[in-house]
Write a protein that holds these residues in place. Structure first.
Motif, short mmCIF file in Angstrom:
data_model
loop_
_atom_site.label_atom_id
_atom_site.label_comp_id
_atom_site.label_asym_id
_atom_site.label_seq_id
_atom_site.Cartn_x
_atom_site.Cartn_y
_atom_site.Cartn_z
N VAL A 1 -2.47 16.83 1.26
CA VAL A 1 -1.92 15.87 2.01
C VAL A 1 -0.81 16.52 2.83
O VAL A 1 0.03 16.98 2.39
CB VAL A 1 -1.38 14.60 1.43
CG1 VAL A 1 -0.84 13.47 2.30
CG2 VAL A 1 -2.65 13.76 0.69
N GLY A 2 -1.09 16.36 4.26
CA GLY A 2 -0.13 17.22 5.24
C GLY A 2 -0.14 18.40 5.20
O GLY A 2 0.99 19.19 5.65
N THR B 1 7.87 18.30 12.82
CA THR B 1 6.69 18.52 13.55
C THR B 1 6.45 19.49 14.35
O THR B 1 5.10 20.15 14.64
CB THR B 1 6.80 17.16 14.65
OG1 THR B 1 7.06 15.97 13.91
CG2 THR B 1 5.32 17.18 15.23
N PHE C 1 6.94 14.35 0.73
CA PHE C 1 6.26 13.02 0.97
C PHE C 1 7.04 11.89 1.66
O PHE C 1 8.14 12.00 1.00
CB PHE C 1 5.61 12.77 -0.56
CG PHE C 1 4.44 13.36 -1.13
CD1 PHE C 1 3.04 12.77 -0.74
CD2 PHE C 1 4.55 14.71 -1.58
CE1 PHE C 1 2.00 13.84 -1.04
CE2 PHE C 1 3.38 15.14 -2.20
CZ PHE C 1 2.16 14.79 -1.74
N ASP C 2 6.44 11.37 2.39
CA ASP C 2 6.99 9.90 2.71
C ASP C 2 6.02 8.77 2.25
O ASP C 2 4.97 9.08 1.78
CB ASP C 2 7.18 9.79 4.27
CG ASP C 2 5.92 10.07 4.98
OD1 ASP C 2 4.90 9.92 4.49
OD2 ASP C 2 6.01 10.43 6.40
N ASP D 1 3.78 6.97 3.92
CA ASP D 1 2.48 7.07 4.48
C ASP D 1 1.71 8.17 3.43
O ASP D 1 0.74 7.90 3.13
CB ASP D 1 2.38 7.26 5.68
CG ASP D 1 2.69 6.16 6.70
OD1 ASP D 1 2.83 4.86 6.07
OD2 ASP D 1 3.22 6.16 7.82
N SER D 2 2.42 9.32 3.48
CA SER D 2 1.59 10.27 2.81
C SER D 2 1.35 10.05 1.30
O SER D 2 0.63 10.35 0.59
CB SER D 2 2.43 11.72 2.94
OG SER D 2 3.51 11.69 2.69
N LEU D 3 2.20 9.50 0.73
CA LEU D 3 2.15 8.83 -0.72
C LEU D 3 0.86 8.00 -0.70
O LEU D 3 0.33 8.09 -1.79
CB LEU D 3 3.42 8.35 -1.38
CG LEU D 3 3.67 8.40 -2.81
CD1 LEU D 3 3.57 9.75 -3.60
CD2 LEU D 3 4.80 7.41 -3.31
N GLU E 1 -1.58 7.79 1.03
CA GLU E 1 -2.93 8.67 1.39
C GLU E 1 -3.37 9.58 0.11
O GLU E 1 -4.38 9.63 -0.41
CB GLU E 1 -2.56 9.54 2.39
CG GLU E 1 -3.87 10.40 2.84
CD GLU E 1 -3.76 11.33 3.97
OE1 GLU E 1 -4.50 12.36 4.16
OE2 GLU E 1 -2.54 11.48 4.63
N LEU E 2 -2.22 10.05 -0.67
CA LEU E 2 -2.38 10.77 -1.79
C LEU E 2 -3.12 9.70 -2.97
O LEU E 2 -4.00 10.13 -3.60
CB LEU E 2 -1.03 11.44 -2.30
CG LEU E 2 -1.25 12.22 -3.82
CD1 LEU E 2 -2.35 13.38 -3.75
CD2 LEU E 2 0.31 12.70 -4.05
N ARG F 1 -6.56 9.20 -2.16
CA ARG F 1 -7.52 10.32 -2.47
C ARG F 1 -7.76 10.41 -3.93
O ARG F 1 -8.61 10.82 -4.64
CB ARG F 1 -6.63 11.56 -2.01
CG ARG F 1 -6.95 11.59 -0.51
CD ARG F 1 -6.60 13.25 -0.08
NE ARG F 1 -6.51 13.06 1.62
CZ ARG F 1 -6.41 14.11 2.04
NH1 ARG F 1 -6.81 15.31 1.52
NH2 ARG F 1 -6.39 14.31 3.39
#
Length: 442
Positions: free
Chosen positions: A30-31, A312, A326-327, A329-331, A333-334, A337
């Motif tokens: 992720v990311g 960015t 991680f923020d 949103d990415s947490l 998404e993880l 998955r």
């Protein structure tokens, strides 16, 4: 991304234990898309015989180990051998390059061979030499050995000048293997891997003496790179993980370690190690703080990168890159998955996806982060471990409802020191019932 059942099980098992999987990481990445292009370019440079140095910075929980193993997977697919060395004060001090080299060979792996792949690599190299000789025409056994020996000398000519004992050990290992002398062959392989305390009788066979030292380790690394190239590998990825541990050692030891790192960086830049990709990982405090890299100005200058802009707009091609961590949103998404990976082969897929939907994953993430003072960047390891635990319970118990039957508890026994340090009120560790249960670090 599709993944085999065996690899899926290995990944889920690692997450269940709270560790970073050794492989199959693309399904969890992720990311990391921002780094793919630059990594591809750098692996291409390695395949063309160049060398690359890279520093990876990130706070605890940002995914430095994950990134390193994700990079290793990509390197193996590009034909490189890989190895990961955990830097530590007692077991692998960075200023003792002979120890770093030994750990390097102990964890050496390829797409075909698991650690330690040193012996299979060297055996495949001798096989490649034989194939090169046979390609010129049929020869009898004696002539084959003679011509393989000549070809070996040609290939190791440059290495023999800087590490004659490495070349001598290879010659003797070849002779012992052909003669069926297993004990001598194994002893010489240990010597080639930098292992200490190889018997004097074994070393006499090769005409070598003593143990590998700091300077000799760099020559042995050159020899290993030559063998890898000739055995069909594009190069070698070496990851030195947790370099920030240097901040906790004595000042004289720290200075020696930083100087060893500077030497490695300079040798990579000078072209001494063609086919080497050297990666170090550390926290921002190591790269920017007074007890880390800043203590050695030449090293700090070589690795300096301006990180004052928004993440960015970071430059993935720079010598030093930062992992944003991680923020929220990415947490999430993880978590999605991990759930997708878990249910891939489950016979209870519908129940799993119904009970552990996106809303529940978000609730679980908030609950775990709450134990760390809502510091989301510290939470990924425990969050994923708890998520797999919930998935296991739903998968095995028909009547289990995670919203009704599960509450998030974080025990001191499952946390690392760094995780405990971030908690507003760290949970107590279990008290020992007897003095025999107290672990003393001597």
């Amino acid at each position: 991304m599709s993944i085999s059942e065996q690899r899926r099980r290995e990944v889920v098992d690692a997450l269940r234990r709270g560790t970073v999987p050794q492989q199959g990481l693309d399904v969890l990445a992720v990311g990391l898309g921002r780094f793919e292009s630059a990594v591809g370019e750098e692996l291409g440079r390695i395949a063309s015989g160049q060398a690359v140095f890279k520093a990876v910075r990130g706070e605890y929980g940002a995914g430095k180990t994950f990134f390193s193993r994700w990079l290793a997977e990509r390197a193996k697919r590009a034909g490189l051998a890989t190895t990961e060395v955990q830097i530590s004060e007692n077991e692998t001090p960075l200023h003792r390059l002979e120890t770093v080299y030994r750990r390097l060979t102990e964890h050496l792996a390829t797409a075909e061979f698991t650690p330690s792949a040193l012996r299979p690599i060297i055996d495949s190299w001798f096989f490649a030499l034989e194939e090169d000789v046979l390609a010129e025409g049929q020869v009898d056994e004696d002539e084959l050995e003679r011509r393989v020996g000549e070809l070996l000398e040609q290939r190791l000519a440059a290495v023999s000048r800087v590490a004659p004992s490495f070349a001598a050990a290879l010659r003797a290992y070849r002779r012992a293997s052909v003669a069926g002398d297993v004990a001598v062959a194994e002893g010489l392989m240990a010597w080639l891997g930098g292992q200490p305390h190889v018997g004097a009788s074994v070393k006499r066979v090769a005409g070598i003496r003593g143990d590998l030292d700091h300077d000799g380790a760099l020559g042995f690394l050159q020899g290993l790179l030559a063998v890898l190239r000739d055995s069909g590998h594009a190069g070698l990825l070496v990851v030195l993980d947790e370099v920030e541990t240097l901040q906790r050692v004595r000042s004289d030891v720290r200075d020696k370690a930083l100087n060893a790192l500077r030497q490695l960086v300079d040798d990579v830049d000078s072209g001494r190690f063609p086919g080497l990709m050297l990666v170090i990982t550390g926290t921002p405090a190591f790269f920017d703080g007074p007890q880390g890299m800043q203590r050695l100005a030449p090293l700090a200058q070589r690795l300096h990168v301006d990180f004052s802009t928004e993440p960015t707009f970071d430059n993935p091609r720079a010598v030093q890159i930062r992992l944003p961590g991680f923020d929220k949103d990415s947490l999430l998404e993880l978590g999605s998955r991990v759930r997708g990976l878990y249910v891939q082969e489950s016979s209870h897929r519908d129940r799993l996806t119904d009970l552990i939907d996106d809303a529940y994953i978000a609730d679980l993430a908030r609950a775990v982060a709450g134990h760390f003072g809502d510091k989301v960047g510290v939470a990924p390891r425990i969050f994923v471990k708890k998520l797999v635990d919930v998935l296991d319970r739903v998968d095995q118990h028909v009547s289990f409802d995670p919203r009704r039957d599960y509450s998030v508890r974080v025990s001191g026994q499952e946390l690392t020191d760094a995780e405990r340090a971030t908690m507003p009120t760290p949970p107590p560790l279990a008290s020992a019932e007897s003095v025999d249960e107290i672990d003393l670090r001597l």
